[in-house]
Design a protein around this motif. Structure first.
Motif, PDB file in Angstrom:
ATOM      1  N   SER A 541       0.840  -1.213   0.000  1.00 61.39           N
ATOM      2  CA  SER A 541       0.000   0.000   0.000  1.00 61.39           C
ATOM      3  C   SER A 541       0.873   1.260   0.000  1.00 61.39           C
ATOM      4  O   SER A 541       0.525   2.259  -0.642  1.00 61.39           O
ATOM      5  CB  SER A 541      -0.928   0.000   1.212  1.00 61.39           C
ATOM      6  N   ASP A 542       2.026   1.211   0.722  1.00 61.09           N
ATOM      7  CA  ASP A 542       2.954   2.349   0.700  1.00 61.09           C
ATOM      8  C   ASP A 542       3.507   2.564  -0.702  1.00 61.09           C
ATOM      9  O   ASP A 542       3.622   3.702  -1.182  1.00 61.09           O
ATOM     10  CB  ASP A 542       4.117   2.118   1.672  1.00 61.09           C
ATOM     11  N   ARG A 543       3.828   1.463  -1.336  1.00 56.70           N
ATOM     12  CA  ARG A 543       4.398   1.540  -2.687  1.00 56.70           C
ATOM     13  C   ARG A 543       3.395   2.186  -3.652  1.00 56.70           C
ATOM     14  O   ARG A 543       3.759   3.046  -4.453  1.00 56.70           O
ATOM     15  CB  ARG A 543       4.764   0.131  -3.149  1.00 56.70           C
ATOM     16  N   GLU A 544       2.135   1.789  -3.536  1.00 61.68           N
ATOM     17  CA  GLU A 544       1.109   2.340  -4.425  1.00 61.68           C
ATOM     18  C   GLU A 544       0.909   3.835  -4.186  1.00 61.68           C
ATOM     19  O   GLU A 544       0.782   4.623  -5.141  1.00 61.68           O
ATOM     20  CB  GLU A 544      -0.212   1.588  -4.203  1.00 61.68           C
ATOM     21  N   ARG A 545       0.887   4.235  -2.909  1.00 56.56           N
ATOM     22  CA  ARG A 545       0.718   5.660  -2.590  1.00 56.56           C
ATOM     23  C   ARG A 545       1.875   6.493  -3.127  1.00 56.56           C
ATOM     24  O   ARG A 545       1.682   7.575  -3.683  1.00 56.56           O
ATOM     25  CB  ARG A 545       0.600   5.850  -1.063  1.00 56.56           C
ATOM     26  N   VAL A 546       3.093   5.971  -2.962  1.00 55.62           N
ATOM     27  CA  VAL A 546       4.271   6.702  -3.431  1.00 55.62           C
ATOM     28  C   VAL A 546       4.279   6.788  -4.954  1.00 55.62           C
ATOM     29  O   VAL A 546       4.612   7.830  -5.530  1.00 55.62           O
ATOM     30  CB  VAL A 546       5.564   6.040  -2.893  1.00 55.62           C
ATOM     31  N   GLU A 547       3.913   5.689  -5.620  1.00 51.86           N
ATOM     32  CA  GLU A 547       3.841   5.713  -7.087  1.00 51.86           C
ATOM     33  C   GLU A 547       2.866   6.776  -7.568  1.00 51.86           C
ATOM     34  O   GLU A 547       3.138   7.522  -8.511  1.00 51.86           O
ATOM     35  CB  GLU A 547       3.410   4.337  -7.621  1.00 51.86           C
ATOM     36  N   ASP A 548       1.714   6.837  -6.909  1.00 54.96           N
ATOM     37  CA  ASP A 548       0.707   7.840  -7.272  1.00 54.96           C
ATOM     38  C   ASP A 548       1.256   9.246  -7.060  1.00 54.96           C
ATOM     39  O   ASP A 548       1.116  10.122  -7.923  1.00 54.96           O
ATOM     40  CB  ASP A 548      -0.549   7.613  -6.424  1.00 54.96           C
ATOM     41  N   LEU A 549       1.890   9.465  -5.914  1.00 54.50           N
ATOM     42  CA  LEU A 549       2.455  10.779  -5.597  1.00 54.50           C
ATOM     43  C   LEU A 549       3.504  11.191  -6.625  1.00 54.50           C
ATOM     44  O   LEU A 549       3.502  12.318  -7.127  1.00 54.50           O
ATOM     45  CB  LEU A 549       3.068  10.766  -4.194  1.00 54.50           C
ATOM     46  N   LEU A 553      -0.556  11.759  -9.175  1.00 59.58           N
ATOM     47  CA  LEU A 553      -1.458  12.485  -8.283  1.00 59.58           C
ATOM     48  C   LEU A 553      -1.678  13.922  -8.760  1.00 59.58           C
ATOM     49  O   LEU A 553      -0.720  14.670  -8.976  1.00 59.58           O
ATOM     50  CB  LEU A 553      -0.895  12.506  -6.857  1.00 59.58           C
ATOM     51  N   ASP A 555      -2.688  17.078  -7.484  1.00 64.47           N
ATOM     52  CA  ASP A 555      -2.918  17.830  -6.242  1.00 64.47           C
ATOM     53  C   ASP A 555      -2.058  19.086  -6.274  1.00 64.47           C
ATOM     54  O   ASP A 555      -0.852  19.032  -5.995  1.00 64.47           O
ATOM     55  CB  ASP A 555      -2.570  16.969  -5.029  1.00 64.47           C
ATOM     56  N   ALA A 650       8.400   6.833   4.034  1.00 61.97           N
ATOM     57  CA  ALA A 650       7.957   7.180   2.678  1.00 61.97           C
ATOM     58  C   ALA A 650       9.135   7.569   1.797  1.00 61.97           C
ATOM     59  O   ALA A 650       9.177   7.225   0.612  1.00 61.97           O
ATOM     60  CB  ALA A 650       6.939   8.308   2.738  1.00 61.97           C
TER      61      ALA A 650
END
Length: 806
Positions: A541-549, A553, A555, A650
């Motif tokens: 889940s951390d990997r997915e969030r970082v990839e999106d960022l 992303l 924002d 992160a």
């Protein structure tokens, strides 16, 4: 006279020397640094069609290579020649090539005249000369051994001490007697009354523990050892006690420096450590990346965790667990009442992942609450350090229930506070500079008066001189931090001699050959930074969030720029936005290379996205500049700029996600004292390109486990990155080869375990030699106090008066 200069004057190249100097005289520049000199020489050789052999192989070519500076004055040329590391010679050469050797005092006068600050009719200027204080202390001879101070000190002092066996044994006996923990005697007790009896009892004790099982706990036989005269501290098992006593027995019977170091490194003599990082914004959440803090906070937090762990390990191995010994490490920093939602307004904060390591925050006295209740730039903090040290002493004594055994200063302000505390509490002082501003800002000492309102270099450089000379030992991350390379001056070396016009001349500011200097590189936090291939330790889940960022992303608060093709190979960099870190230079390098843009995207994690969010003038300038570069080179769709503060977990995953996509890391600083992000990237598996100016030169082995770049040559840097990318596209294994070698390099040399083991060993050995030799440093310390009270304090008071009216 320099043999090389004399050779040129006596050869056919004399006419070329005259002609080259004539070309120099007709330039607009009157003060040439090494790069200016080399460029002028290239132009000369091109203009007069000199061969490549003449350019690099002639005596003149070598003379030019070793010339660091040329100052033009009344048609004469003043040359600063550095043919050997840590050694400079000064000459004045006339138009008809008459040569006069200059003293350092004469050279400093030349520099003063250059900025119109030479006033002979007003009397002489104050000269600071620390040279005489080192006349009676051992000094290293070979420049190659600079930074290996403790090895030299051991050999030198051991040879002197071992020449008199009786004095040697008596000194060791006295040393073993002094060790206690909270009033409880360690190592030997009153039953051993002389050095001769000590030797006899050691042999008896070795025989006693030798008859027991190696793993038998110390607690089972401690009373037997006490009856022989031995208190806790020798080991936690029969085998460990036997090993320690055997080392001492060998040391007594046939002493040598290696055995001495092995023994002293086992002595339980450090239980409480204070580290000073005085300028604040020191915390574990929400403060990394604030002006002045980022790298230093990361370094100290990682160091402290490793120090506490190592102290606990040493305490257990010494057999002190039964005494309820609890090593303690305290980070001393300033408390900031208006803490912007962080914990920087709390007096005490436990360091995550430790049992007994704490951040202790002491407020500045409220001279002007509008300032002292808020963050204050490191360039403005100087008026508050003396009273901060006085208040901090009380807090430290209360928190540690006594004096620390070792105090470690960090950065110029922290090192000055460490000096003041060490002087008051009579404890061992270690200096760590991280980066010395003097070498970061060109001509900062020469034009200090013009820069004083903004930077207050007169206070900073005075503080540096005081702290580096007062320290019992100095830790540097690299060799070149001390004395540079063959063609560059080191950070500490820049303090050897310099002028602060109208304030003072430094004739000899630091003894570079002193054994107080030791190279002990930092490590990288392996809990957060580890190879991308260790999938079992990564959180999906951390990997997915970082990839999106990083890549998608949308924002506007956190990200600027949308990538047209997120699948391109990412070029990644992370740093605060300031001139020295040079992220704008990397953006321009990328912007100038359309070929690089075809193959790659550029992703930056850099401070703030908006000028109004920043409190730092230099950061504001760089924000404006970065937007300008993006527009100028039309990098929209090819660059992504993230203005986020990431927790370590992160940030570690950021490197790994970039590595998943076979990206690369670029560290483009104009100068980098060490390069912690270089280690973080390499251990994560990212092939790394890093500046050749500073610490990365020693971390990376060029084209083996990474690559050097000259960040001032944008096209050349782009070509190097493009060459690597092209090779990887032709041979995908090439990326893996560089990645794997980078990982191996970090694990073999740059771990916190290696760092802290060495640091504690140094502290014990310097403490031992200070006790044995009873070195009288009082004359030096009095000299430093005079500098503090007569130069530093009055200038700090002037700055405080300015602050009172803000």
């Amino acid at each position: 006279m320099s043999e090389l200069l004399q050779t040129v004057l006596d050869s056919e190249e004399r006419s070329d020397l005259r002609q080259f100097f004539s070309e120099i005289r007709h330039q607009d520049k009157k003060y040439l640094l090494r790069n200016d000199i080399l460029m002028s020489y290239v132009e000369y050789c091109n203009k007069y069609q000199k061969s490549a052999e003449f350019y690099s192989g002639s005596h003149l070519g070598k003379l030019i290579y070793y010339t660091q500076e040329i100052i033009l004055e009344n048609g004469n040329l003043c040359l600063i020649i550095r043919q050997k590391i840590a050694s400079q010679e000064f000459y004045r050469i006339t138009e008809d090539l008459m040569v006069e050797v200059l003293t350092i005092q004469e050279l400093l006068d030349v520099r003063d005249r250059f900025v119109n600050r030479y006033h002979p009719n007003e009397g002489d200027i104050l000269e600071l000369d620390f040279g005489p204080f080192y006349d009676y202390t051992p000094t290293i001879r070979d420049p190659k051994n600079i930074g290996k101070g403790v090895q030299y000190l051991n050999r030198y002092l051991s040879s002197k001490l071992f020449q008199d066996p009786r004095q040697w044994l008596e000194s060791m006996f006295n040393f073993l007697q002094v060790h206690q923990y909270d009033g409880i005697q360690l190592l030997i007790n009153g039953r051993i009354k002389s050095h001769q009896q000590l030797s006899d009892q050691i042999k008896r004790a070795i025989a006693f523990v030798g008859d027991r099982a190696s793993e038998e706990p110390y607690e089972n036989f401690k009373f037997d050892l006490q009856m022989m005269g031995f208190e806790p501290g020798w080991g936690n098992t029969a085998g460990r006690v036997q090993d320690t006593l055997s080392i001492l027995d060998e040391l007594i019977d046939s002493p040598d420096p290696q055995t001495l170091e092995a023994f002293i490194s086992r002595i339980p003599m450090i239980f409480k450590i204070a580290l000073v990082s005085s300028h604040g914004w020191f915390g574990q959440e929400g403060v990394l990346g604030r002006p002045d803090t980022g790298g230093q906070v990361v370094y100290i937090l990682d160091q402290v965790k490793s120090l506490e762990k190592q102290l606990q390990e040493d305490t257990t191995l010494a057999g002190l667990d039964g005494m309820n010994v609890k090593p303690k490490v305290v980070i001393l920093t300033r408390l900031i009442p208006n803490s912007d939602g962080t914990l920087c307004n709390q007096r005490l904060e436990k360091v995550y992942g430790t049992e007994n390591a704490w951040i202790l925050r002491v407020p500045l006295r409220e001279f002007n609450p509008k300032l002292t209740q808020n963050w204050i730039s490191r360039f403005e903090l100087w008026p508050y350090l003396e009273t901060f040290a006085i208040d901090a002493e009380k807090e430290l004594l209360a928190e540690l229930h006594g004096k620390p055994d070792l105090i470690i200063g960090n950065y110029s302000d922290g090192n000055l506070v460490a000096f003041l505390l060490s002087r008051r509490m009579k404890i061992t002082q270690c200096n760590i500079a991280h980066a010395l501003e003097k070498s970061k800002y060109l001509f900062s000492n020469l034009y200090w008066q013009d820069l004083e309102d903004k930077y207050h270099f007169s206070l900073q450089f005075t503080a540096d001189l005081i702290a580096m000379n007062a320290a019992n030992f100095v830790i540097s991350s690299t060799y070149q931090e001390i004395v540079g390379t063959r063609d560059s001056v080191g950070q500490y070396e820049s303090y050897k001699s310099f002028t602060m016009p109208d304030l003072y001349h430094v004739v000899s500011g630091v003894e570079l050959f002193s054994p107080k200097f030791n190279v002990v590189p930092p490590g990288v936090n392996e809990s957060y930074y580890f190879p991308y291939s260790r999938m079992e330790d990564r959180v999906p889940s951390d990997r997915e969030r970082v990839e999106d960022l990083l890549f998608t992303l949308d924002d506007p608060v956190q990200a600027y720029g949308k990538l047209d093709d997120p699948s391109k190979r990412p070029i990644f960099s992370v740093a605060r936005l300031d001139r020295i870190k040079n992220l704008t230079g990397l953006a321009e390098c990328f912007g100038k290379s359309e070929a690089l843009q075809e193959h790659c995207n550029l992703i930056l994690i850099a401070g703030k996205l908006r000028v109004e969010e920043s409190e730092d003038n230099e950061e504001k300038d760089e924000i404006v500049k970065l937007y300008s570069i993006i527009d100028q080179y039309n990098l929209h769709g090819k660059i992504r700029w993230l203005g986020v503060r990431l927790p370590k977990s992160a940030s570690g995953e950021v490197y790994r996600v970039i590595a998943d996509r076979h990206g690369i890391f670029v560290q483009p600083a104009l100068f980098e004292a060490f390069g912690l992000t270089v280690l973080e990237a390499m251990i994560s598996g990212l092939p790394t390109f890093a500046t050749q100016f500073g610490g990365p030169l020693e971390i990376i082995q060029d084209k083996v486990n990474g690559f050097y770049i000259n960040p001032t040559h944008l096209e050349e840097t782009a070509d190097k990155i493009l060459e690597f990318v092209t090779k990887c596209e032709q041979n995908p294994n090439y990326w893996y080869e560089i990645s794997t070698r980078g990982i191996d390099r970090v694990y073999s040399t740059y771990t916190w375990k290696i760092h802290t083991t060495r640091l504690l060993s140094l502290a014990r050995i310097y403490g031992f030699w200070n006790f044995i030799s009873k070195e009288n440093r009082e004359d030096l310390l009095r000299y430093l106090e005079a500098l503090f009270y007569l130069i530093y304090r009055p200038r700090a008071q002037q700055l405080l008066e300015q602050h009172m009216h803000r």
